[in-house]
Design an enzyme around this catalytic site. Structure first.
Site, PDB file in Angstrom:
ATOM      1  CE  LYS A  18     -12.235 -16.606 -29.718  1.00 40.25           C
ATOM      2  NZ  LYS A  18     -13.671 -16.926 -29.646  1.00 40.25           N
ATOM      3  CG  ASN A  19     -13.351 -19.756 -27.212  1.00 46.23           C
ATOM      4  OD1 ASN A  19     -13.665 -18.594 -27.493  1.00 46.23           O
ATOM      5  ND2 ASN A  19     -13.225 -20.701 -28.126  1.00 46.23           N
TER       6      ASN A  19
ATOM      7  NE  ARG B 133     -22.748 -19.102 -30.229  1.00 46.47           N
ATOM      8  CZ  ARG B 133     -23.983 -19.291 -30.684  1.00 46.47           C
ATOM      9  NH1 ARG B 133     -24.558 -18.409 -31.464  1.00 46.47           N
ATOM     10  NH2 ARG B 133     -24.646 -20.372 -30.360  1.00 46.47           N
TER      11      ARG B 133
ATOM     12  CG  ASP C 149     -15.751 -16.837 -35.880  1.00 43.24           C
ATOM     13  OD1 ASP C 149     -15.466 -15.700 -36.266  1.00 43.24           O
ATOM     14  OD2 ASP C 149     -15.034 -17.500 -35.120  1.00 43.24           O
TER      15      ASP C 149
ATOM     16  CG  ASP D  65     -12.338 -23.406 -32.157  1.00 41.67           C
ATOM     17  OD1 ASP D  65     -13.247 -23.331 -33.002  1.00 41.67           O
ATOM     18  OD2 ASP D  65     -12.491 -23.045 -30.975  1.00 41.67           O
TER      19      ASP D  65
HETATM   20  N1  EPU Z   1     -25.664 -26.302 -30.608  1.00 45.68           N
HETATM   21  C1  EPU Z   1     -27.027 -26.492 -30.771  1.00 45.68           C
HETATM   22  N2  EPU Z   1     -27.872 -25.994 -29.821  1.00 45.68           N
HETATM   23  C2  EPU Z   1     -27.428 -25.297 -28.745  1.00 45.68           C
HETATM   24  C3  EPU Z   1     -26.042 -25.087 -28.584  1.00 45.68           C
HETATM   25  C4  EPU Z   1     -25.167 -25.606 -29.542  1.00 45.68           C
HETATM   26  O1  EPU Z   1     -27.463 -27.112 -31.729  1.00 45.68           O
HETATM   27  O2  EPU Z   1     -28.244 -24.880 -27.922  1.00 45.68           O
HETATM   28  C5  EPU Z   1     -24.735 -26.851 -31.618  1.00 45.68           C
HETATM   29  C6  EPU Z   1     -23.985 -25.749 -32.358  1.00 45.68           C
HETATM   30  O3  EPU Z   1     -24.752 -25.225 -33.408  1.00 45.68           O
HETATM   31  C7  EPU Z   1     -22.762 -26.485 -32.825  1.00 45.68           C
HETATM   32  C8  EPU Z   1     -22.466 -27.447 -31.677  1.00 45.68           C
HETATM   33  O4  EPU Z   1     -23.709 -27.574 -30.955  1.00 45.68           O
HETATM   34  O5  EPU Z   1     -23.068 -27.220 -33.974  1.00 45.68           O
HETATM   35  C9  EPU Z   1     -21.379 -27.002 -30.729  1.00 45.68           C
HETATM   36  O6  EPU Z   1     -21.670 -25.720 -30.222  1.00 45.68           O
HETATM   37  P1  EPU Z   1     -21.160 -25.216 -28.797  1.00 45.68           P
HETATM   38  O7  EPU Z   1     -22.339 -24.702 -28.058  1.00 45.68           O
HETATM   39  O8  EPU Z   1     -20.307 -26.248 -28.154  1.00 45.68           O
HETATM   40  O9  EPU Z   1     -20.223 -23.993 -29.219  1.00 45.68           O
HETATM   41  P2  EPU Z   1     -20.230 -22.506 -28.695  1.00 45.68           P
HETATM   42  O10 EPU Z   1     -20.325 -22.486 -27.214  1.00 45.68           O
HETATM   43  O11 EPU Z   1     -21.168 -21.676 -29.485  1.00 45.68           O
HETATM   44  C10 EPU Z   1     -17.640 -22.464 -28.379  1.00 45.68           C
HETATM   45  C11 EPU Z   1     -16.505 -21.606 -28.843  1.00 45.68           C
HETATM   46  C12 EPU Z   1     -16.205 -21.870 -30.301  1.00 45.68           C
HETATM   47  C13 EPU Z   1     -15.893 -23.347 -30.491  1.00 45.68           C
HETATM   48  C14 EPU Z   1     -17.060 -24.196 -29.941  1.00 45.68           C
HETATM   49  C15 EPU Z   1     -16.800 -25.678 -29.984  1.00 45.68           C
HETATM   50  C16 EPU Z   1     -16.754 -19.647 -27.474  1.00 45.68           C
HETATM   51  C17 EPU Z   1     -17.071 -18.203 -27.393  1.00 45.68           C
HETATM   52  N3  EPU Z   1     -16.854 -20.207 -28.668  1.00 45.68           N
HETATM   53  O12 EPU Z   1     -18.767 -22.065 -29.135  1.00 45.68           O
HETATM   54  O13 EPU Z   1     -15.017 -21.141 -30.593  1.00 45.68           O
HETATM   55  O14 EPU Z   1     -15.703 -23.614 -31.854  1.00 45.68           O
HETATM   56  O15 EPU Z   1     -17.312 -23.834 -28.557  1.00 45.68           O
HETATM   57  O16 EPU Z   1     -15.676 -26.007 -29.270  1.00 45.68           O
HETATM   58  O17 EPU Z   1     -16.398 -20.275 -26.481  1.00 45.68           O
HETATM   59  C18 EPU Z   1     -13.520 -19.789 -31.852  1.00 45.68           C
HETATM   60  O18 EPU Z   1     -12.927 -19.556 -30.803  1.00 45.68           O
HETATM   61  O19 EPU Z   1     -13.052 -19.469 -32.973  1.00 45.68           O
HETATM   62  C19 EPU Z   1     -14.826 -20.468 -31.784  1.00 45.68           C
HETATM   63  C20 EPU Z   1     -15.670 -20.467 -32.773  1.00 45.68           C
END
Ligand code: EPU
Length: 425
Positions: A22-23, A95, A119, A309
């Site tokens: 998915k991601n 997201r 989420d 995850d």
């Molecule tokens: N963060 C910040 N500022 C930012 C960006 C992120 O503080 O500008 C923080 C977030 O709040 C979090 C941490 O950094 O505490 C990690 O966030 P990240 O940006 O890496 O996550 P994301 O891109 O929002 C993706 C996946 C998530 C997965 C995370 C971590 C997608 C669509 N989502 O989220 O997947 O948990 O990376 O690996 O790619 C899932 O698939 O169930 C899911 C939640």
């Protein structure tokens, strides 16, 4: 509303195949914005987030449809008329909608969108996306609910991320694809899904070095120079982990085909530490689960560390293991909401800040529980395999966002799991 009904099951056996991630697929779909013409993705999972992203891209000018003969193939047709205003209801459902930011800035120099959904793990800021894009010359107009971004010229920049954020790395590298000169992203996310996006972009004509490492170097190429390609989505390490966890709690042995052991090294090590037998085999990962698992302590970290995850699955395994394990969450402080649901099954879990202390029980007992998000929902289904009696999981629309036929795949391994309409219960 549908529910998933699980009876205590095991030992499990056989083979299960893992679909694409998915991601990864959601971000690969967005890359179709760069080039007019027909793009193709293969190994595409049948999950509702793909449909949502397809609708979002439809509103931006890319028609998305599954192949008539093979539904793991997705056709994306960009007719060259890309629009820059995304419909709020679609943006707030997932997201990954934030991932249109980089490509739309690269292709059109502007974008307007609502704040992304996804989420609910507490606040999920996008400050690193914004700071990096500002360094590349983007102007933002932001309020609590939406943002408008504009850049007449994108220029390469040296960006150092405070934290290796997956989404920020992706937005910065996708904007940099058409920026003038060189962009360097230091402390970039190294997740296999980020590498998959980089590889697709290189196949389309982008210039990216350091793929899979924490320093990405992107040399901007002319707008209009990227071309459509056909690309296979990397296999889903989180879905793979889910089937491994099913065998871990229900006992038995299985081969998870398509699982990439090299993308799951820390998880496989920890599961082996728990007394399970996991190894890479040709084309997948095998697992043998005999007797009761032993508790271990684990902590989530950015890749190659243990993915956040996986955590609900690990907490579920610890809930039936021998001894006590401490799970430390380092990415999302709010990601323990499902603990209350696991406790309804008799799990003994205490949370303290970003730690969960899990004391393993000999057995769980079935109950009615609610899936709060994608991964926690799947973990509740897996917990049901180890629970006496019947476990009924509602809120399964969350599971459908990220799991391609979880029920069918578990049934194929011998588990007693079914989808039921509430009228059947
Ligand atoms: N963060 C910040 N500022 C930012 C960006 C992120 O503080 O500008 C923080 C977030 O709040 C979090 C941490 O950094 O505490 C990690 O966030 P990240 O940006 O890496 O996550 P994301 O891109 O929002 C993706 C996946 C998530 C997965 C995370 C971590 C997608 C669509 N989502 O989220 O997947 O948990 O990376 O690996 O790619 C899932 O698939 O169930 C899911 C939640």
């Amino acid at each position: 509303m549908d529910r998933i009904v699980v009876q205590q099951s095991g030992p499990l056996s056989g083979q299960v195949d893992v679909p694409g991630a998915k991601n990864s697929v959601l971000k690969l779909m967005v890359a179709s914005l760069y080039a007019p013409g027909r793009h193709e993705l293969t190994n595409v999972p049948d999950i509702s987030d793909v449909e949502t992203m397809g609708a979002l891209l439809g509103a931006l000018g890319v028609r998305v449809r599954r192949d008539d003969a093979d539904d793991t193939v997705l056709h994306l047709h960009n007719d060259g008329d890309v629009r820059t205003v995304a419909p709020p209801d679609l943006v707030t459902s997932i997201r990954a909608s934030i991932n249109v930011l980089g490509p739309l800035l690269a292709v059109c120099g502007r974008v307007r969108l609502d704040m992304p959904g996804g989420d609910d793990f507490g606040t999920r800021p996008i400050d690193m996306h914004i700071a990096g894009l500002k360094a590349m010359g983007v102007d933002f107009d932001i309020d609590d609910h939406s943002l408008a971004a504009r850049a007449d010229r994108l220029r390469g920049a040296d960006i150092v991320l405070d934290f290796p954020s997956v989404g920020a790395t992706e937005n910065l590298l996708t904007a940099a694809v058409h920026a003038e000169g060189l962009t360097t992203i230091t402390n970039a996310a190294r997740e296999p899904e980020v590498a998959d996006l980089c590889e697709l972009l290189v196949e389309m004509g982008a210039r990216i070095q350091g793929i899979g490492s924490s320093v990405l170097r992107i040399e901007g190429v002319e707008r209009g120079s990227l071309v459509p390609v056909s690309h296979a989505v990397v296999s889903d390490r989180i879905q793979a982990a889910t089937y491994l966890a099913a065998v871990a709690v229900a006992g038995g042995s299985a081969v998870v085909k398509g699982a990439r052991a090299e993308h799951m090294v820390v998880l496989l090590n920890r599961m082996n530490d728990m007394g399970l037998h996991l190894e890479a085999v040709p084309g997948g990962v095998s697992i043998v689960s005999e007797g009761r698992m032993r508790a271990v302590d684990v902590q989530t970290l950015p890749y190659p560390g243990l993915a956040t995850d996986y955590k609900p699955l690990l907490v579920t395994m610890l809930a039936v293991a021998e001894g006590m394990g401490i799970v430390t969450e380092n990415l999302y402080p709010g990601r323990f909401r499902y603990v209350e649901e696991l406790s309804k099954l008799g799990a003994d879990i205490r949370t303290d800040g970003h730690h969960a202390i899990v004391r393993g029980m000999e057995r769980l007992r079935g109950a009615a529980v609610v899936a709060p998000d994608i991964r926690a929902g799947a973990a509740l289904v897996i917990a049901g395999l180890a629970a006496e009696g019947r476990t009924v999981i509602s809120g399964i629309e969350h599971i459908d966002r990220g799991y391609d036929d979880l029920v069918g795949r578990l049934v194929a391994m011998g588990a007693s799991v079914a989808r039921a309409d509430s009228a059947d219960l």
